[in-house]
Write an enzyme that holds these catalytic residues in place. Structure first.
Site, PDB file in Angstrom:
ATOM      1  N   LYS A   1      -9.622   6.186 -18.607  1.00 34.32           N
ATOM      2  CA  LYS A   1     -10.051   6.674 -19.918  1.00 34.32           C
ATOM      3  C   LYS A   1      -8.902   6.556 -20.927  1.00 34.32           C
ATOM      4  O   LYS A   1      -8.497   5.466 -21.268  1.00 34.32           O
ATOM      5  CB  LYS A   1     -10.591   8.086 -19.765  1.00 34.32           C
TER       6      LYS A   1
ATOM      7  N   ASP B   1      -8.617  18.793 -13.995  1.00 33.30           N
ATOM      8  CA  ASP B   1      -8.901  17.412 -14.386  1.00 33.30           C
ATOM      9  C   ASP B   1      -8.616  17.321 -15.884  1.00 33.30           C
ATOM     10  O   ASP B   1      -9.364  17.857 -16.706  1.00 33.30           O
ATOM     11  CB  ASP B   1     -10.361  17.083 -14.058  1.00 33.30           C
TER      12      ASP B   1
ATOM     13  N   TYR C   1     -17.731  16.331 -14.621  1.00 32.60           N
ATOM     14  CA  TYR C   1     -18.234  14.954 -14.545  1.00 32.60           C
ATOM     15  C   TYR C   1     -19.209  14.826 -13.370  1.00 32.60           C
ATOM     16  O   TYR C   1     -18.923  15.341 -12.269  1.00 32.60           O
ATOM     17  CB  TYR C   1     -17.046  14.000 -14.387  1.00 32.60           C
TER      18      TYR C   1
ATOM     19  N   ARG D   1       0.852  -1.206   0.000  1.00 35.37           N
ATOM     20  CA  ARG D   1       0.000   0.000   0.000  1.00 35.37           C
ATOM     21  C   ARG D   1       0.880   1.246   0.000  1.00 35.37           C
ATOM     22  O   ARG D   1       0.606   2.238  -0.663  1.00 35.37           O
ATOM     23  CB  ARG D   1      -0.957   0.001   1.204  1.00 35.37           C
TER      24      ARG D   1
HETATM   25  O1  P1T Z   1     -14.368   6.564 -13.152  1.00 40.68           O
HETATM   26  P1  P1T Z   1     -13.135   7.065 -12.453  1.00 40.68           P
HETATM   27  O2  P1T Z   1     -11.866   6.457 -12.925  1.00 40.68           O
HETATM   28  O3  P1T Z   1     -13.276   7.066 -10.963  1.00 40.68           O
HETATM   29  O4  P1T Z   1     -12.981   8.624 -12.891  1.00 40.68           O
HETATM   30  C1  P1T Z   1     -13.907   9.609 -12.566  1.00 40.68           C
HETATM   31  C2  P1T Z   1     -13.829  10.721 -13.581  1.00 40.68           C
HETATM   32  C3  P1T Z   1     -13.074  11.845 -13.286  1.00 40.68           C
HETATM   33  N1  P1T Z   1     -12.963  12.872 -14.163  1.00 40.68           N
HETATM   34  C4  P1T Z   1     -13.587  12.851 -15.356  1.00 40.68           C
HETATM   35  C5  P1T Z   1     -13.439  14.006 -16.292  1.00 40.68           C
HETATM   36  C6  P1T Z   1     -14.347  11.733 -15.733  1.00 40.68           C
HETATM   37  O5  P1T Z   1     -14.933  11.736 -16.926  1.00 40.68           O
HETATM   38  C7  P1T Z   1     -14.482  10.642 -14.822  1.00 40.68           C
HETATM   39  C8  P1T Z   1     -15.301   9.441 -15.131  1.00 40.68           C
HETATM   40  N2  P1T Z   1     -16.185   9.650 -16.200  1.00 40.68           N
HETATM   41  C9  P1T Z   1     -17.043   8.722 -16.729  1.00 40.68           C
HETATM   42  C10 P1T Z   1     -17.167   7.473 -16.275  1.00 40.68           C
HETATM   43  C11 P1T Z   1     -17.835   9.200 -17.882  1.00 40.68           C
HETATM   44  O6  P1T Z   1     -18.403   8.385 -18.639  1.00 40.68           O
HETATM   45  O7  P1T Z   1     -17.879  10.428 -18.079  1.00 40.68           O
END
Ligand code: P1T
Length: 384
Positions: free
Chosen positions: A202, A177, A105, A53
């Protein structure tokens, strides 16, 4: 790791920083270190690792590579984008005020509104593409300005350089972000931001097969606190997830170039379609911030949103697509389409969604690397 990697181009860094032939075996691919704990020669005498961790060699390799790609001194990897965001926000205290771009988001909004507000943090949603609004939103308690650029799902662009100057003059840090842009297209730390966050799920992973997150910064003070919180909170990625992200990121530039080209062609084709009321694309002439996008981004990215007449038309169009999968998420090699109001942004109350401009007729596309003619034909058939 080579010492001169600062001089390397993006893809050379993606392939070689933090990685490279294993000194013991010569393996050209980074090993997956699954061990949870590490033998010590005497108490406190070890080879840099104690417990996974706290630190893991595969995670270190990923963090080194992602730091180099974002042009950052430090990177910390997390189990998801939201794990990264939560750990970052725990740097703030009750009573601290955060200003954020209204069109973010839905999960980020939910974290702010449903979780962190309970701990006494305060949040204001603004249109950060308007510099006067940014200036007016700052108070003596504002500790952070939170941006997405381009935003999810309306692909609005914020002048990172200009808003960073405003936030810094009020003593607030700037967090961007950078999920939609990727470090290949945009490097916010070079534009004045203090921290960058990614949903590595992503574009960084790129193949719809791993959930992950990352935080990057050049500030040693922030890195020290973040490193403490990464261990204290524990939202760390598994070694296998780190390995998948390292594998994915090797082709980031290739994928994003193709996705950006495909997205531009799709945006142009949608704009000519009689069933389409409006197209949102940062590289598109109708985007008010196109000049800012051109200034701070290498290309305009693989995300396109567009509006059709109403919700029923949007849902019908989505159900008729054959190559685009009707699915949440984005940034992968295969094309995806979704309905933000009912899916990714459903956690935002309808009135706030409408105020931010996320209508019921909005469709969001994550354009993949398929042959663009097939993607355009798929959309035209679904819209007919
Ligand atoms: O899903 P995760 O890895 O926890 O990420 C969250 C997140 C953070 N910032 C942005 C700009 C994002 O688009 C996302 C997650 N977004 C999606 C799952 C979506 O379909 O827009």
């Amino acid at each position: 790791m080579p010492e001169n990697h600062e001089d390397w181009g993006f893809s050379t860094r993606a392939l070689h920083v933090g990685q490279g032939p294993d000194p013991e075996t010569g393996a050209v691919v980074q090993p997956i270190h699954m061990a949870t704990t590490y033998a010590q020669q005497g108490v406190g005498r070890h080879k840099g690792f104690e417990y996974s961790r706290t630190g893991n060699p595969t995670r270190n390799a990923l963090e080194e590579c992602l730091a180099a790609l974002e042009g950052a001194k430090h990177c910390l990897a997390f189990a998801s984008g939201l794990g990264a965001e939560t750990t970052l926000m725990l740097l703030l205290n009750p009573g601290d005020h955060v200003v954020y771009m209204e069109d973010v988001y839905g999960g980020t909004f939910r974290l702010f509104d449903k979780v962190l507000k309970r701990f006494g943090m305060e949040f204001s949603a603004i249109d950060a593409s308007d510099l006067d609004v940014v200036e007016r939103s700052m108070t003596s308690r504002t500790r952070m300005l939170w941006l997405e650029s381009p935003t999810n799902p309306l692909l609005r662009v914020v002048d990172i350089d200009a808003v960073s100057e405003i936030a810094h003059s009020h003593g607030a840090m700037v967090c961007v972000d950078n999920t939609f842009a990727t470090p290949y297209l945009q490097q916010p730390l070079h534009l004045g931001a203090d921290v960058v966050v990614h949903s590595a799920t992503k574009y960084i992973g790129g193949h719809s097969d791993v959930v992950g997150g990352a935080v990057m910064t050049n500030r040693d003070d922030l890195e020290k606190q973040l490193r403490f919180h990464q261990n204290a909170v524990g939202a760390v990625p598994s070694p296998f997830d780190c390995w998948l992200l390292l594998r994915g990121v090797k082709t980031l530039a290739l994928r994003v170039e193709r996705q950006s080209e495909n997205a531009m062609a799709i945006a142009n084709s949608l704009a000519r379609h009689s069933a389409v009321k409006r197209v949102y694309y940062p590289g598109f002439e109708t985007n008010a911030q196109r000049a800012v996008a051109a200034k701070q981004m290498r290309m305009f990215g693989g995300m396109v949103s567009f509006e059709v007449a109403d919700e029923a038309t949007a849902l019908r169009t989505l159900e008729r697509l054959k190559i685009f999968a009707l699915a949440e998420s984005l940034g992968a090699v295969e094309s995806l389409a979704e309905h933000p109001a009912r899916m990714t942004h459903a956690s935002i109350p309808a009135a706030e969604r409408a105020r931010a401009g996320v209508g019921d007729g909005l469709i969001r596309l994550s354009v993949g690397v398929e042959d663009v003619g097939d993607l355009i034909a798929d959309l035209e058939r679904a819209l007919s």
